[in-house]
Design a protein around this motif. Sequence first.
Motif, PDB file in Angstrom:
ATOM      1  N   CYS A  64       0.814  -1.218   0.000  1.00 50.21           N
ATOM      2  CA  CYS A  64       0.000   0.000   0.000  1.00 50.21           C
ATOM      3  C   CYS A  64       0.848   1.269   0.000  1.00 50.21           C
ATOM      4  N   GLY A  65       2.164   1.133  -0.040  1.00 54.08           N
ATOM      5  CA  GLY A  65       3.034   2.301  -0.050  1.00 54.08           C
ATOM      6  C   GLY A  65       3.167   2.987   1.285  1.00 54.08           C
ATOM      7  N   GLU A  75       6.001  -3.376  -7.971  1.00 52.41           N
ATOM      8  CA  GLU A  75       5.370  -2.621  -9.042  1.00 52.41           C
ATOM      9  C   GLU A  75       3.865  -2.891  -9.025  1.00 52.41           C
ATOM     10  N   ILE A  76       3.099  -1.828  -9.166  1.00 58.33           N
ATOM     11  CA  ILE A  76       1.648  -1.910  -9.272  1.00 58.33           C
ATOM     12  C   ILE A  76       1.273  -1.483 -10.687  1.00 58.33           C
ATOM     13  N   ARG A  79       4.080   0.075 -12.523  1.00 58.95           N
ATOM     14  CA  ARG A  79       4.721   1.283 -11.997  1.00 58.95           C
ATOM     15  C   ARG A  79       5.346   0.987 -10.635  1.00 58.95           C
ATOM     16  N   ILE A  81       6.594   1.430  -6.853  1.00 58.47           N
ATOM     17  CA  ILE A  81       6.139   2.227  -5.714  1.00 58.47           C
ATOM     18  C   ILE A  81       7.224   2.358  -4.649  1.00 58.47           C
ATOM     19  N   LEU A  89       2.657   9.349  -4.718  1.00 60.17           N
ATOM     20  CA  LEU A  89       1.926   8.090  -4.845  1.00 60.17           C
ATOM     21  C   LEU A  89       0.414   8.296  -4.888  1.00 60.17           C
ATOM     22  N   TRP A  91      -1.469   8.404  -7.406  1.00 56.12           N
ATOM     23  CA  TRP A  91      -2.049   7.463  -8.373  1.00 56.12           C
ATOM     24  C   TRP A  91      -2.311   6.096  -7.739  1.00 56.12           C
ATOM     25  N   LEU A  92      -1.481   5.747  -6.729  1.00 55.02           N
ATOM     26  CA  LEU A  92      -1.642   4.452  -6.083  1.00 55.02           C
ATOM     27  C   LEU A  92      -2.951   4.388  -5.302  1.00 55.02           C
ATOM     28  N   ARG A  93      -3.371   5.508  -4.724  1.00 55.74           N
ATOM     29  CA  ARG A  93      -4.631   5.538  -3.965  1.00 55.74           C
ATOM     30  C   ARG A  93      -5.830   5.294  -4.865  1.00 55.74           C
ATOM     31  N   THR A  95      -5.502   3.411  -7.715  1.00 55.66           N
ATOM     32  CA  THR A  95      -5.312   2.093  -8.327  1.00 55.66           C
ATOM     33  C   THR A  95      -5.561   0.960  -7.347  1.00 55.66           C
TER      34      THR A  95
END
Length: 286
Positions: A64-65, A75-76, A79, A81, A89, A91-93, A95
Amino acid sequence: MTETPALAMHEVCRDFRRPRTSLRTAPPVVHAVRDVTVDIAPGERFGIVGESGSGKSTLLRLLCGLDQPSSGSIEITGRPIHDQPARRLGWLRETLQLVFQDPMSSLDPRMRVRDIVAEPLVAQGQGSARERRDRVVELLDAVGMPGEAADRYPHQFSGGQRQRISVARALAPAPAILVADEPVSALDVSVRAQVLNLIDDVVEQFGLTLVFVSHDLSVVRHVCDRVAVMRQGEFVEVAPTEQLFADPQHPYTQSLLAAVPDLHAALAGRAAADLARGAREATPPQ
C-alpha cells in the motif's frame, strides 16, 4: 506480448532493528519480510495466508506504499512504488484500495455513510458534488445496501452492514486492485459467508484483481484462485488453491491444513446430535 502483472514483487525484504540490549552487541535484526517474489495477474484472486506474526501485515504496508522495502522492488500495474515519496503516490490511492479488518474502527463515527463512501473521491478531486452523490447511491446498491443508508451513521448498522459500507468506500475511486485484510475475522460467523460472497461478486462485477489476506485457510479457499502460504516472512509455498489443498508440498502448509476443521463432518455431527436430542425429548418418561 506478455501481459503486465497487476502486482509484481521481486525479492522484497523488510528488516527492522530491535533496540540495543547491550553496548557490546549490535542490535538484532528482525527479518519481517524475506525475499518475497510473485507476480499477480490482472483479474486474479490471490490469497496470502499465515499465522499471526508471519509477516502478512508488514507485507500489506509495503504493497500500500505505507512503508518502504529494505531491498527488492514492488510494481503496481507496471509502476514502481518503492523509493518514491508519499506525495508522488497519489495514483496508487486510485489504483489500489484496502478493506480493513474491523469496519467499526475504520469508519469515522462522526460521518454519515454518504460522506464516508464519497471520501476517496473528495480526497482525489474526482467528480462534481452531484456526480459523487450519484456514485454513492450506485455503490451502496452494488453492495446490497438501501439508498436511505446514506443518511445514517456507522453505529446504526450491524457489523456485516458496516463491512459492506467499507467495501463501497473502497470501490468509490474505481480501483484496479482490491486488498482485503482479514475482512471477515471481526464478524459473526453467521454473516461471514455473506460478506465473502459480496467480495466475490464485486470482484467479478468490477473486474478487479483481489489480494485477500487471512489466517484462515478455509476462508481463503472460498474466494481465491491461488494461495501463498507465509511463514516467518517468507512465501514457503505458492500454488493454485485446489492443488494446495489436495497436495500440499511444504510441511508447514501440511500442518496448517491438518488444523483446519472438517466443516462437513462438524455439520454432520451437529445434525446427528440434534436428531438424538429430538428422539430423547419425544420419548415419554418411564
